[in-house]
Design an enzyme around this catalytic site. Structure first.
Site, PDB file in Angstrom:
ATOM      1  N   GLU A 257      52.974  45.646  46.536  1.00 46.55           N
ATOM      2  CA  GLU A 257      52.433  44.560  45.710  1.00 46.55           C
ATOM      3  C   GLU A 257      52.688  43.274  46.477  1.00 46.55           C
ATOM      4  OE1 GLU A 257      52.264  41.358  43.812  1.00 46.55           O
ATOM      5  OE2 GLU A 257      54.132  42.079  42.902  1.00 46.55           O
ATOM      6  N   CYS A 291      52.930  35.290  42.550  1.00 46.92           N
ATOM      7  CA  CYS A 291      51.844  35.853  43.355  1.00 46.92           C
ATOM      8  C   CYS A 291      50.522  35.843  42.605  1.00 46.92           C
ATOM      9  CB  CYS A 291      52.198  37.271  43.798  1.00 46.92           C
ATOM     10  SG  CYS A 291      52.606  38.386  42.436  1.00 46.92           S
TER      11      CYS A 291
END
Length: 484
Positions: A257, A291
């Site tokens: 990720e 993010c």
């Protein structure tokens, strides 16, 4: 049992972390390098952590390997009980985790409460998924067995410590995998409290191991060691590529990720008084260190004057300051390196010709002690500018204009990333049509809601694989076919 974080706070002592959690015990680190830990809100030292060595991480891998055969054969009922215990242990220490998250990371009180409560609840989500999950299936003349992949290395970033660790750990435990956790060294205090929670939960020795230390040392061992079958990593795309290259030598399974540069498309029929404040929050969430932050705000050119007014009004209402103040919306950045990084990008945006709508270089007035930055918004940004293409990881928002819906979609997809996106519209049919054309792992329409049961992960260079929910559980399993 280790003394609680709040006990150290009350005694006004620095917390020194010199033990790793190995095979069900807190074991002295073999390292000699010490990293100081500072509160980013005032730059005062609050702790130290001893960096673990290759010997420490090898011991953790050995313990996880030894524990795997028995744990992989544990029943669903046993693992359901373990997940419940992990939830309960974290909830018992929720106040400690909130305190240390704010002290070490600078998270606002609202963020620290949400993130740590979410970390605990993750174990309940996987508990419930496991109740109805079928590890044995039939296809044609074959029996399908879904079996645990093996020893799993969990490596996480510093911006969402508890949640990032627990969503990975919960999936591994549910699947029957043993783990070695290498959290960010910048989150050592938070990770230590979590390790104490894991110890309290009382899982079999070796199932959960935690080693503090540098990624370039410990991460290299984890990503190359033949006994590690799976890697779960959250962090930058740059580091993710290194891990993937290392992992391919032994064909490790990887879930990565990684970075993002999320577009937020405001369609011309959106309710601007709702959509624009939401967009600012999407860009500045978690002090901008997220993010999934919607840092590219795509707006219709003819609505720009009105949108600029609402942006300015919204930013003016956001209090920057002490993260312990419940009125604070944006706290400090995680440290000096982050502060310097954001200053670099703000300066770069100005040099590239973007218009500074609000914010800019330097610290907000009256906040000279900590690593605070001015919430910054640029207009006149084009998608070829560095501030529109690179992940900044701070409260810096770039407003980009478009003329047509097709152009907005094209700009949104003109990126190497594809982690998250946002769309605002009063017409759900139209919004869904636009969302379907955006190349991202998640698209949120008129919301910032996080669905913990839905898979999370990115397209393109934002990652490989998914975590969360049943998809996260399946990523911890290998498919075995038995014919006959």
């Amino acid at each position: 049992m280790e003394a609680s974080y709040l006990q150290f706070k009350i005694k006004k002592r620095m917390k020194t972390i010199d033990k790793n959690y190995l095979n069900g015990q807190f074991t002295p680190s073999k390292g000699t390098e010490i990293m100081d830990i500072f509160n980013p809100a005032n730059n005062q030292q609050i702790g130290q952590v001893v960096m673990g060595t290759e010997s420490d991480i090898l011991a953790a891998i050995e313990h996880a390997s030894n524990a795997f055969p028995a744990f992989s054969r544990s029943s669903k009922e046993q693992r359901i009980e373990y997940l419940q215990r992990l939830h309960d242990a974290i909830m018992e220490r929720l106040e400690d985790l909130q305190e240390v998250t704010t002290d070490e990371y600078g998270a606002t009180v609202q963020r620290s409460l949400w993130s740590n409560r979410y970390a605990a609840e993750t174990f309940l989500y996987f508990r419930d998924i496991l109740k109805d999950f079928d590890f044995e299936r039939s296809i044609g003349q074959s029996r399908i067995s879904l079996v645990p992949v093996g020893v799993t290395a969990i490596m996480t970033a510093w911006n969402a410590n508890s949640g990032s660790i627990c969503v990975k750990l919960a999936a591994a435990i549910a699947a029957g995998c043993t783990t070695v956790i290498k959290p960010s060294e910048m989150s050592a205090l938070q990770s230590q409290v979590l390790a104490e929670c894991f110890d309290k939960a009382g899982l079999p020795p070796g199932v959960i191991n935690v080693v503090h230390g540098r990624g370039d040392v410990l991460g290299t061992v984890l990503s190359t060691h033949p006994a590690v079958a799976k890697i779960l990593f959250t962090g930058s795309t740059t580091v993710g590529k290194i891990i993937a290259r290392n992992a391919i030598e032994t064909m490790k399974r990887v879930t990565l990720e990684l970075s993002g540069k999320s577009p937020n498309i405001i369609l011309d029929d959106a309710d601007l008084e709702t959509a624009i404040p939401m967009a600012v929050n999407a860009g500045f969430m978690n002090n901008g260190q997220a993010c999934i932050a919607g840092t590219r705000l795509l707006v219709p050119e003819h609505l720009l004057p009105e949108i600029k007014k609402i942006v300015l009004k919204t930013v003016e209402t956001l209090k920057v300051g002490d993260p312990r103040d419940e009125q604070t919306a944006i706290g400090p950045l995680a440290g000096s390196k982050q502060y310097d990084r954001i200053q670099h990008y703000i300066k770069l945006g100005m040099e590239e010709g973007a218009e500074l709508l609000t914010g800019g270089l330097g610290k907000p007035e009256g906040l000279s002690d900590g690593y605070y930055v001015k919430p910054t918004v640029f207009t006149g940004v084009t998608n070829d500018m560095a501030i529109a293409r690179e992940e900044i990881f701070g409260p810096v928002l770039s407003i980009i204009t478009y003329h047509t819906e097709a152009e907005a979609i094209s700009i949104a997809n003109d990126t190497i990333y594809g982690l998250h996106a946002y769309v605002s519209s009063s017409n759900m049919e139209r919004a869904n049509r636009v969302a379907a054309q955006i190349n991202a792992g998640r698209v949120a329409i008129n919301t910032l809601y996080h669905d913990a049961l839905a898979p999370f992960g990115g397209f393109k260079q934002s990652g490989i694989g998914r975590e969360g929910g049943v998809y996260g559980l399946e990523e911890q399993l290998e498919t075995k076919v038995i014919i006959g």
